[in-house]
Write a protein that holds these residues in place. Sequence first.
Motif, PDB file in Angstrom:
ATOM      1  N   LYS A   1       0.799  -1.213   0.000  1.00 17.53           N
ATOM      2  CA  LYS A   1       0.000   0.000   0.000  1.00 17.53           C
ATOM      3  C   LYS A   1       0.843   1.279   0.000  1.00 17.53           C
ATOM      4  O   LYS A   1       0.638   2.162  -0.809  1.00 17.53           O
ATOM      5  N   SER A   2       1.793   1.373   0.925  1.00 21.23           N
ATOM      6  CA  SER A   2       2.606   2.587   0.951  1.00 21.23           C
ATOM      7  C   SER A   2       3.937   2.361   0.250  1.00 21.23           C
ATOM      8  O   SER A   2       4.775   3.243   0.196  1.00 21.23           O
ATOM      9  N   GLY A   3       4.114   1.170  -0.277  1.00 19.52           N
ATOM     10  CA  GLY A   3       5.310   0.884  -1.062  1.00 19.52           C
ATOM     11  C   GLY A   3       4.945   0.827  -2.535  1.00 19.52           C
ATOM     12  O   GLY A   3       4.137   1.616  -3.013  1.00 19.52           O
ATOM     13  N   LEU A   4       5.501  -0.128  -3.240  1.00 23.08           N
ATOM     14  CA  LEU A   4       5.261  -0.203  -4.677  1.00 23.08           C
ATOM     15  C   LEU A   4       4.335  -1.356  -5.026  1.00 23.08           C
ATOM     16  O   LEU A   4       4.240  -2.343  -4.295  1.00 23.08           O
TER      17      LEU A   4
ATOM     18  N   GLU B   1      -2.553  -4.685   3.572  1.00 22.11           N
ATOM     19  CA  GLU B   1      -1.702  -3.617   3.032  1.00 22.11           C
ATOM     20  C   GLU B   1      -0.562  -4.176   2.187  1.00 22.11           C
ATOM     21  O   GLU B   1      -0.016  -3.486   1.334  1.00 22.11           O
TER      22      GLU B   1
END
Lengths: 316, 252
Positions: free
Chosen positions: A251-254, A271
């Motif tokens: 989710k907050s990465g790639l 996530e």
Amino acid sequence: MSNQIFVIVEHLKGNIEDITFEMLGKGKEIAGATGGELVAVLLGSGADDLAGQLGAAGKVIYVDDPQLAEYNPQAYCKAVSALVAANQPKMVLVGNTSMGMDIAGGVSVANNLPFIAYASGIANDGSTVTSSLYGGKMNVDSSPGGDGCVVSVIAGSFPADAGRVEGSPAVETASADIGDLSIRFKQLIEPEGGDVDITAQEILVSVGRGIQSDENLPMAEELAAKLGGAISCSRPIVDSKWLAKTRQVGKSGLKVKPKLYLALGISGAPEHIEGMKDADLIIAVNTDPKAPIFDYAHYGVVQDLFDFIPALSSKL
Amino acid sequence: MNIIVPIKQVPDLVEELEINSAGTDLDREWLKMKLNEFDDHALEEALLLKDEQGANVTAIALDGDDIDKALFAAAAKGADRLIKVTGVAGTSTHEAAKAMANVIQGLEYDLVMTGVQAVDDRDGQMAVLLAHYLGIPHVSVVTGVQVAGSSVTVHKEYGGGMVAEFEAATPLALGIQAARETPRYVPVAKVRRASRDANIEEMAAGDLGVDAGSTVAKMYKPETGAGAEMIDGSAEDQASKIIEILTQKGIK
Ligand SMILES: Cc1cc2nc3c(=O)[nH]c(=O)nc-3n(C[C@H](O)[C@H](O)[C@H](O)COP(=O)(O)OP(=O)(O)OC[C@H]3O[C@@H](n4cnc5c(N)ncnc54)[C@H](O)[C@@H]3O)c2cc1C
Ligand SMILES: Nc1ncnc2c1ncn2[C@@H]1O[C@H](COP(=O)(O)O)[C@@H](O)[C@H]1O
């Protein structure tokens, strides 16, 4: 209460995020089944051209305000809360994203509406919302009650294509009394380029907290090298500073879509799943037979990764 | 600067989770609890601010299983004050946030830093709800906080590793995703000492008067293994089978 289904449009740098199309697709089904109207709520400044991509909705409510030129948690909360108060929709769909996590709860409190988070499913009649909890290990069905509710949707839960309809529906402009803000947007900081672009790799050997220590990374790196791929990881590995942020999947990465995604000691929290579920071939290795990652993998190996990695490496 | 850090115990997902007989919640009798990992980051970020420029850090929790231990651990790491809020029975996040807001209202505070989310949370992340009950602004998914005078610089993470920088005034509520540094470790002996020396103040939750407004119909395990074909045998057998699959698919 009206019969409207609100979808809060998420956009960044002139692009509408996929989660918006996912929610529009699902919202259209709910509106169709309940005889309701699907409304896309678009906030911005000079962003009205984005309405041309919101054809899945029956109507766009557009708020143009200089204070909405960049995403601002406080401004969005105020504006969306005011629109919900004015229109009394029966359901407000918000992404369970970084932006949505600012908005959903605020709208819920301001309008005294129930809030159901982490939605991975919604019944078409709107009567039941399924939340994915406990890192994906449990589902909970909730009944929202009759007087409207706010639902935050986990990205990747619904097909985005169903909501990707060109052509602008009727656009109704609205104003929102945002007032003074004590939070100001300063800048967007782009991620630093890494040594390896994991989104371009065909083979990813991905490690999670099961790897236990950075001292055990070389064994996974050796396996990746033998397979001709690169190493990627879950979030805790980055938060522990064992690998660079550019290696993070999720989710907050790639988002990655390699030919092979080998998940070693990754539980499969929603996530993380968001970032890799579309890989061609997913093989998961985990000591816990109930790990949610096995729901998404094509092949599952219940095994200690410290036994499995050397066994596989020695055969390559 | 006064920083309030609400902390909470959550079920340890390493353990087997069982559903209660009503089919609406976990069977909590044998659950092993641990501190929500994001609270560890929230506390770390507060302690970093304290190290950098001085701050008074209060760890606060709603009464519940194993909570004293978590509060003492916070003291051992450097929290200055420990508060336990009593008189909240329900599990609704709206009620929990209202209880927390009632107590925090009576304290001096500049920043309220919760963990960004918890694994057991169905009806909302507390930071946002708490902020709205307190009537203060809030930012979620925060990965860094810096303070200069009365101005707070907040880093909020979007997807793809992109970060938005905001400047905010206090008071402010933040949902912390990750501290700037890896959370500090504290030896058990130090926690034991804190449990002798530190004092937990108890404060009553007061009037809750809010309703989450939705009810749980049922809890169930998602279809495990729906997708995966499981490969049995020893590590050696499993590795051989994986090689076979990779060869078949033309990957190796
Ligand atoms: C806003 C937000 C954004 C997030 N973004 C991301 C993201 O982009 N990417 C991401 O990954 N997470 C993200 N997370 C975190 C996510 O919620 C989970 O905490 C994380 O994915 C868990 O990582 P993990 O699976 O490595 O660790 P855990 O959940 O702790 O799982 C470790 C697994 O290893 C297994 N294991 C342990 N020992 C062994 C062994 N010897 N052999 C084999 N298996 C073993 C265990 O059974 C367990 O299943 C985000 C969270 C939030 C709140
Ligand atoms: N019962 C509680 N006691 C103290 N803090 C809590 C409680 N519930 C939630 N929080 C805080 O809010 C964060 C997010 O949890 P949740 O609201 O359950 O998603 C937690 O990490 C805590 O910081």
